[in-house]
Design a protein around this motif. Structure first.
Motif, mmCIF file in Angstrom:
data_model
loop_
_atom_site.group_PDB
_atom_site.id
_atom_site.type_symbol
_atom_site.label_atom_id
_atom_site.label_comp_id
_atom_site.label_asym_id
_atom_site.label_seq_id
_atom_site.Cartn_x
_atom_site.Cartn_y
_atom_site.Cartn_z
ATOM 1 N N ALA A 115 6.639 25.108 -19.930
ATOM 2 C CA ALA A 115 6.616 24.464 -21.243
ATOM 3 C C ALA A 115 8.023 24.360 -21.809
ATOM 4 O O ALA A 115 8.398 23.340 -22.396
ATOM 5 C CB ALA A 115 5.723 25.251 -22.210
ATOM 6 N N MET B 298 8.961 30.726 -23.481
ATOM 7 C CA MET B 298 7.798 30.353 -24.303
ATOM 8 C C MET B 298 7.800 28.852 -24.615
ATOM 9 O O MET B 298 7.772 28.055 -23.712
ATOM 10 C CB MET B 298 7.779 31.158 -25.608
ATOM 11 N N GLU B 299 7.857 28.490 -25.922
ATOM 12 C CA GLU B 299 7.784 27.068 -26.273
ATOM 13 C C GLU B 299 9.115 26.346 -26.111
ATOM 14 O O GLU B 299 9.156 25.124 -26.149
ATOM 15 C CB GLU B 299 7.244 26.889 -27.692
ATOM 16 N N MET C 268 9.874 21.519 -20.019
ATOM 17 C CA MET C 268 9.366 20.207 -20.440
ATOM 18 C C MET C 268 9.766 19.892 -21.876
ATOM 19 O O MET C 268 10.115 18.767 -22.203
ATOM 20 C CB MET C 268 7.852 20.172 -20.302
ATOM 21 N N SER C 269 9.683 20.892 -22.718
ATOM 22 C CA SER C 269 10.031 20.690 -24.121
ATOM 23 C C SER C 269 11.501 20.298 -24.246
ATOM 24 O O SER C 269 11.848 19.392 -25.021
ATOM 25 C CB SER C 269 9.734 21.982 -24.881
ATOM 26 N N GLU D 134 2.137 15.987 -22.817
ATOM 27 C CA GLU D 134 1.954 17.203 -22.043
ATOM 28 C C GLU D 134 2.921 18.309 -22.474
ATOM 29 O O GLU D 134 2.527 19.464 -22.655
ATOM 30 C CB GLU D 134 2.136 16.887 -20.552
ATOM 31 N N ALA D 135 4.200 17.957 -22.643
ATOM 32 C CA ALA D 135 5.170 18.957 -23.106
ATOM 33 C C ALA D 135 4.791 19.457 -24.491
ATOM 34 O O ALA D 135 4.880 20.650 -24.787
ATOM 35 C CB ALA D 135 6.582 18.374 -23.136
ATOM 36 N N ASN E 93 -3.740 29.515 -26.144
ATOM 37 C CA ASN E 93 -3.444 29.505 -24.713
ATOM 38 C C ASN E 93 -4.300 30.545 -23.974
ATOM 39 O O ASN E 93 -4.880 31.452 -24.581
ATOM 40 C CB ASN E 93 -1.958 29.788 -24.480
ATOM 41 N N LEU F 259 0.910 25.528 -27.110
ATOM 42 C CA LEU F 259 0.135 26.639 -26.533
ATOM 43 C C LEU F 259 1.026 27.865 -26.326
ATOM 44 O O LEU F 259 0.567 29.006 -26.418
ATOM 45 C CB LEU F 259 -0.480 26.225 -25.193
ATOM 46 N N GLN F 260 2.289 27.647 -26.027
ATOM 47 C CA GLN F 260 3.214 28.748 -25.769
ATOM 48 C C GLN F 260 3.806 29.323 -27.061
ATOM 49 O O GLN F 260 4.528 30.314 -27.000
ATOM 50 C CB GLN F 260 4.373 28.269 -24.883
ATOM 51 N N MET G 119 -1.144 28.370 -19.578
ATOM 52 C CA MET G 119 -0.700 26.977 -19.404
ATOM 53 C C MET G 119 0.720 26.809 -19.956
ATOM 54 O O MET G 119 0.979 27.151 -21.096
ATOM 55 C CB MET G 119 -1.667 26.075 -20.191
ATOM 56 N N LEU H 254 1.811 19.616 -25.891
ATOM 57 C CA LEU H 254 0.661 20.521 -25.810
ATOM 58 C C LEU H 254 1.082 21.887 -25.284
ATOM 59 O O LEU H 254 0.748 22.928 -25.853
ATOM 60 C CB LEU H 254 -0.410 19.923 -24.893
ATOM 61 N N MET H 255 1.831 21.894 -24.190
ATOM 62 C CA MET H 255 2.235 23.172 -23.603
ATOM 63 C C MET H 255 3.115 23.966 -24.563
ATOM 64 O O MET H 255 2.988 25.182 -24.677
ATOM 65 C CB MET H 255 2.988 22.915 -22.307
ATOM 66 N N SER H 256 3.996 23.268 -25.223
ATOM 67 C CA SER H 256 4.892 23.940 -26.158
ATOM 68 C C SER H 256 4.089 24.597 -27.286
ATOM 69 O O SER H 256 4.361 25.727 -27.684
ATOM 70 C CB SER H 256 5.888 22.922 -26.714
#
Lengths: 248, 248, 248, 248, 248, 248, 248, 248
Positions: free
Chosen positions: B210, B177-178, B213-214, C209-210, D227, C216-217, B204, C212-214
């Motif tokens: 995610a 997840m996040e 990237m996080s 970007e990370a 999301n 959203l997740q 996304m 935002l995705m984090s």
């Protein structure tokens, strides 16, 4: 005031029940957390510098932060205007233009560990220096080998022999372009390797993307990675591995 | 035959100059490399299992590889058909359906180190088990805490206290997840943390993107990462940190 | 002329059937739409400022727009040249260089609601200010806590306590890098949280970007997001939640 | 035992200083956190169901979790095999095949708020139902309008009029493909709108990507997003807005 | 010399078999192609300007190309330095700084068709002008409506009515940000619509990406797209539709 | 009841002011919109089939929709289970397994226009058929050339000659892999070309991505595109170009 | 000293066993590698220039490297500041501003092979020149055809005829935008073609991305690619094909 | 009839001017193209098999194509159902299940060249076989070395020595995961290397993406690439290099 003292102060009537409750609830909750968790890490971490990441801050803000520091601080990802602001705010700061770093305060003198730092090419040196300054600020000596390459694999052997002879506890490998060097180094290394993708390269997979992906896909066990250009994080983790391992 | 013996055999006329040249050039070049570089790592690495990555191989190929193994081997990322092929080829293999792992051969008995393994949720457990089996196969004990979460930060404190009490040398944190848990854990940990993004999540940033990237963006020094779902690599590196640190 | 008056004017012969038809077809169709739909929203929305997004416009165009405004207008994402053009066009505009905002006209005096605004780091402050000016322009008071961090989770508790004490109706959380803070805040918050990813950070997942995705997740129910750096949208929505909730 | 009782028990000698310290340090730290922060949110949140996300779990694990639940629980993103496992584990569970949801336990009877739910097309209905069940489980009534479309903008007016007449506190809009509907709805709505991109669509921008990006880029203030396919999160947040707003 | 003349010249002995063969093989093969295929298109296309795309060329190169043109030429995507080079090379060129266009030579006087051009916002105007100049250079009149928006759908009706009244053959719609306008316009239009995504917008889906994806995902039949910021291509195609349709 | 009748009915007292207002406000607003805008498009559009996109719907839903249709309807992107459901619901539906299309109702008999359809390879034929059925359903004849290729450019000339001889008004070109054919066709075509990227191809740029990007980047004026595999949209637009052009 | 001499020196007692071992282990291992593998390649490669990639290096570093070169060196991807530094460091360097190349040292005089170089447009020329200088520095003659285009396929035939007449061994084709030219050329070429995507183009697929993907997707056997803008690599490989082929 | 005969036939009156024109225009234009361009390539290319790409075609279509072939044909990327259809259509086809290839017709007997094929791991073998069958079908012998690895660089030397001893003209290197092997091989190779990224690997950069990017970013001159899993293209190009080089 530590937790037990607080309990005693309340029992002895030196503080009221309201004061005790308030202290426990809000003000002291941080201390409690620290007390519980950081007993052992404090010793290890003693000497970890503050790090200020200049990239997304204005020169004014960076200058103001620099001026306010009292303990060892590393400013990284600083451009010329950030460095000028630091010079003005802290005239005796140690400025490294070539890798965008400023060191404010006194570096430790006693070395508590030793790591290796290797770069694939000359373009990777500024990021490797970021790792080096970070580790040295944590009291960890750095054995450095620049421009080892991957296109000529026979050039890898002597540097690796030196790393082993110097008995390093971890190796940071900075590489851009195809990012193959950390995989090759890890296959030869008895200690953990931390790959730092470097944002050189252009076109598809450029700016370190191919290097990062290649390191993430690597089959060599013992290799972990940090983000593109994050020399600071690689240096800090390698130093932590060395210091934790030697504390026993 | 080691290098010095070879030189002597040549000097003594037991082997011809042609044989010596050939030995040095082709056949023995690998041994030379090993001799030079692996002197010290051999002891450390003794007991590292072979790893077979089933994902992109056919069940037949995986079964054939399994049957041919003589030392400890871990097959990972195996689906049901891979595991069936292994069962048939090696009836006493230790099969773990829930995490797609088969262990062939004998696990080490003496533990040479200790690491921690933490998961954010129940979906992350199969990947965490991959890390655990890999580390245990390297002779490293695992202190495991599942389902720690990040949405309720107060739930993190007790598991972290246990990690510190058990004196682990490194912590593997698996989170999908996040992917925020490794950052939070690293902020509390005196030892290096290895983040494993897990391919849960949809939309996304789903499938672990995610989370990866996080973790790469994390500000907490001491955190490095492996690729999405690479529990095996995280376990191997954490175990290597523990074993290298304790050899002194 | 409203719809009923128009019908009456036609019945009374003050306007011809041609005039009535034309009015209904083309000219008045917009008023009808407004009349039907905006009865109730008008009161709520009274005081919503015009917003001009300078980013993709030339300084000349922005200056001309600024000069033509008669009601409260916020210019956002303005660089130095945009702000200079506004200064020249509207000398008494309220210019905020640090967050690229210019306010033209008079801010409301009576506060109709209250929201919280939290940032993870100092790099997130300009975006947080965008949210704040937008909300204040809508007559909503902002309780602000900067630099709360996520690496030290114990630092989150006091600011959250303040948000609850001040009885905010929604919380805007601006965070770059790994973007974990909104998830943690939402897990502690009794009111809706709006996450604003901020375009700090470099390398993979950088530029927000990370983050935002984090977000959203995120598993925390109660969290919604706006686009990277869209402080304006987050502030407007949080203010709308507060004003709608308090109208009852 | 609450904090003040604990302090008194210690003062009265009913518990030793060791017991008090231990209670404060580890066991009770969670309660303290809850006590401090959740006083006010508890009432609001009372009735929030547990949510189990089946997607990345095996049917066996989902069945086991379902059997162990004692309070209202929603299982979402469940496929046929997950639902079969739930049916077997909890025979009286309320199963919704068309949207992959199972409801275990008793839904609340008293409605505490009201929201609107709109879909662009029939493909968006399963995700909209996820939002609806989540909101209803939180005691919030849902006014639903399916298949409103965006290609025929005149079809939007009547549903919006109904939303306003029913006095909803927030509107969830589910839309796939180009995802333009939430922008248009927000421009007409006096209350906050939460956009849910739906993973319909193929080719470039398919699987909800264009819809998500389009909603993130929207110029309409008052729109936030969750999301792709996260109906559950949108429903929970809309319900939270409604319940928080009505508590005053 | 056309094909039939060439055959006759050969038959008459005016050219040798070698000359005939050579002419047919290499030199004339282009003419043959043209002759075969372009009989009908030549009339239609008469007056299509040369287009020079300045973006990836140096100012010197663009200036040199401009100076060498003898027929109507449009230079697009020109920055200030390109335009200066053109001004110097062709003093009477018609320069449009606001949209980066230079027109060299004489625009046609007789109009052979009519198209509509609509923009969502003021940021889209430079790209719309690119379409307009291209179409006008092809002898096609442009009915222009700027700043129609999508957030206020009632504002769309009057411009569409005008397009229909003016009897345009195709409509170019330029829109950045969420890019919803072309979908809405197409649902109302009896003629083909060409969407031009515009590179405004920031964050996820910014620089026209969300707009392009949204248009590609659109459900409205009758909509095709060109690449982000390709006003030139949209104008040329719309003009071609108009001219082809009217030739009958 | 049209607008003018309604006004008269009100004037004559046949309906009350309340009834008139209500009719104008809500119930009739759709008709007004249609009345205003669709006067001219109705004739053109007469015969446009309903299109049902099966992809993200369950077979049951698709069957139910099919059964309820009274006018010409095309179901596209249907898999085997969708087609079975349609067969059962509408026994005399015209089913095309090879391109996932079902036609329900009667195709038009009189042809009102003519377009060309070209494919690069045999893999592109199912998408080309989608375009063909859509255009034919709109009363437009299709001149079809399959498997024209781009690797052998000399094979392009004869099909193009045929397109010109048949006097088509637009050409649909379906191409996967590198997607170069539409560019080449457009350079030879006197009429607009609509490129349809096809989701063949694997690896980087596979599934139609390279084809789409290549068409978007094309330098040939006169080429617009639809999304990957959107044969339906390309056919509809090409038919609309033909029908609009011939109405004069 | 070669391997056999070293063995003899040891046998003859001219070097000790320690010296022999050391020489074999570390110092000479590189020579061994070279000796074993490079016997045959050395002749071929004789005259391959050193290449310095200026892009990610500072001007100072590039100047220093240039000054230190003794053999033929090509500096590529150099901007104005890099070239100034080279001019100062090596006054007689051969500087090519238009393609960012500096040649230091003497180009070979004898040509050992011949390749073709073709560009689609004028924007591709700087990259083509990079290929040309690289090949010429390797002693390979270049037959060059600029601005061949793809939109007018008939323009391709004469240049291809020339390539065949000149008997080139490989063809480098540089193309940006849609990147279709290499596919078309390969379909006509009897020798291998190397595609170089060029970073022209804007919008989706811009900066060479569509060109690269299109070339990777190409159906024409005989085409391989290098990265975007990598003229140097394409030139070197084409030259290597020519030189290897002619050595027989 | 060749061009010169046609001219003579016309001169002699055996064909009319209309017939001559038509022959030159349409029917014979393909022959002209072939005649002009393929004179020299025909000999080289003699024996190039037809290739049918099964992936995006139905089994029925593939079976029908297979049945219709008269010359050597290779069907690639065929799954089990494609191969069954071929077996039924062409009972004596040579089917290779493990790499999805069917060979229809007779392979050449005389070898006209020799290339090397190397794989990094066992997962890469199916793609390597695709290259091998393609090259062998072109009359080129393949020297194959599987499972060379990159993690143990010393294992690379013997295979490379063999490639050089066997005097191959080009080397195909297939590698998935991190894709580093082609870079290392190229650094050791005197002949051109063609890298084939293989779609093994999972997570970020999986499915061959990291391998492709890593090869594109490679610093080793002499390396070009084909798309992920395109063994066929690599084999064809390597064979073409060998055959062209040996024709002299």
């Amino acid at each position: 005031m530590d937790l037990r003292s607080l309990l005693e102060a309340y029992k002895d009537g030196r503080i009221s029940v309201d004061e005790a409750e308030r202290a426990l609830r809000l003000d002291y909750i941080e201390s409690i957390g620290n007390d519980v968790l950081f007993d052992r890490s404090r010793e290890l971490r003693k000497g970890i510098p503050e790090v200020v990441y200049a990239f997304s801050k204005s020169p004014e803000v960076v200058g103001r932060i620099a001026a306010s520091r009292e303990s060892l601080t590393i400013v990284s990802k600083a451009d010329g205007r950030h460095l000028d602001a630091i010079r003005e705010a802290v005239p005796d700061a140690d400025i490294h233009e070539d890798c965008g770093i400023a060191i404010i305060g006194r570096m430790p003198e006693r070395m508590r560990g030793r790591i290796g730092i290797i770069t694939a090419g000359t373009s990777d040196i500024p990021i490797a220096k970021e790792a080096q300054f970070m580790a040295e600020a944590m009291g960890v000596e750095c054995i450095v080998e620049y421009d080892v390459g991957v296109a000529g694999i026979h050039r890898i052997i002597a540097p690796m022999q030196r790393m082993i002879d110097e008995d390093v506890d971890a190796i940071v490998v900075a590489a851009g372009m195809e990012g193959a060097l950390p995989t090759v180094i890890t296959s030869l290394s008895p200690v953990p390797v931390i790959g730092v993708p470097v944002s050189s390269g252009y076109g598809m997979g450029g700016k370190g993307e191919a290097a990062l992906m290649s390191m993430l896909q690597s089959c060599s066990p013992g290799l972990t990675v940090v983000n593109i250009d994050n020399g600071r994080g690689a240096g800090a983790t390698a130093a932590l591995i060395s210091v934790s391992g030697r504390r026993r």
